[in-house]
Design an enzyme around this catalytic site. Sequence first.
Site, PDB file in Angstrom:
ATOM      1  N   LYS A  90     -33.994  78.924  -3.980  1.00 11.69           N
ATOM      2  CA  LYS A  90     -34.395  80.288  -3.612  1.00 11.69           C
ATOM      3  C   LYS A  90     -35.909  80.258  -3.487  1.00 11.69           C
ATOM      4  O   LYS A  90     -36.648  80.514  -4.444  1.00 11.69           O
ATOM      5  CB  LYS A  90     -33.928  81.303  -4.660  1.00 11.69           C
ATOM      6  CG  LYS A  90     -34.021  82.750  -4.191  1.00 11.69           C
ATOM      7  CD  LYS A  90     -33.336  83.683  -5.169  1.00 11.69           C
ATOM      8  CE  LYS A  90     -33.457  85.140  -4.727  1.00 11.69           C
ATOM      9  NZ  LYS A  90     -32.691  85.423  -3.504  1.00 11.69           N
ATOM     10  N   ALA A  91     -36.352  79.877  -2.299  1.00 15.78           N
ATOM     11  CA  ALA A  91     -37.760  79.588  -2.056  1.00 15.78           C
ATOM     12  C   ALA A  91     -38.342  80.533  -1.011  1.00 15.78           C
ATOM     13  O   ALA A  91     -37.655  80.924  -0.054  1.00 15.78           O
ATOM     14  CB  ALA A  91     -37.918  78.136  -1.586  1.00 15.78           C
TER      15      ALA A  91
END
Length: 291
Positions: A160-161
């Site tokens: 989750k960047a």
Amino acid sequence: MADIIPFDDRDGLIWHNGAFIPWRDAKLHVLSHGLHYASCVFEGERAYDGKIFKSAAHTDRLFKSAEILDMALPYSKEELGKVKQELLDKQDLKNAYVRAFAWRGSEMMAVSAQQTKIHLAVAAWDWPSYFSLEQKKKGIKLDIAEWKRPSPESAPYQAKAAGLYMICTLSKHKAERQGYADALMPDYRGYISEATGANIFFVKDGALHTPKPDCFLNGITRQTVIELAEAKGIPVIERHMTFEELPDFEQCFLTGSAAEITPVSEIKGQKYQVGPLVLDLCEAYDQLVRS
């Protein structure tokens, strides 16, 4: 813009690198690597009645995302879990959004940044549902995005960047300008993937159909809904899905920590019922997160 409260000018506290500091003092340098090269990972979590739903699972994912981006977080999972809850308690927040996030600092300004400091922070604030109650009752309308979710060989989709959300912002902006609430994104092969910040499910003949998460994030809420459905005896089919199938489905909904469970009434002209199966899952989810 008159009704917007800027996120840099609010009361409250933010935990930053080991200390609870006044909200307005939580700042970083403009030459931080995380800002210029998207070396940032984050979590979006919800608290209900003062307790964070699946806090440990979110913490685990944050650490996994950091590992994928070659970032070693400077605190333990146990410390972060305690910090998140303490931040809620200090601000007397009951039903809130919680964001834990980590990024590379300003020691190096280049693609290579192995000597940068890794920062960790947590913020929490009152935040209603991502979509309004009125939208949920009617079901939201989705556009179909032009941008595609990239191949696993092109981007670290398990993280989750921050960088993975650039095309989501572009897609959602365009959808909103055209009167839609969100956009449904294809993947690199042309299959249905997800909305800009939430996973998607369809209903057909009493079963749930949902895209196989092999190039986008397998959301924690997505996994929770699958567990709820299976406990109710509702078949769940994870598979590759084409846009040509959209007319075949009866109901549709999105899932995510922010979106929770949000019924969909239309995808680019294709109508769906806000039906009993979706509403039943909404009720079950609401009971679970407050149990």
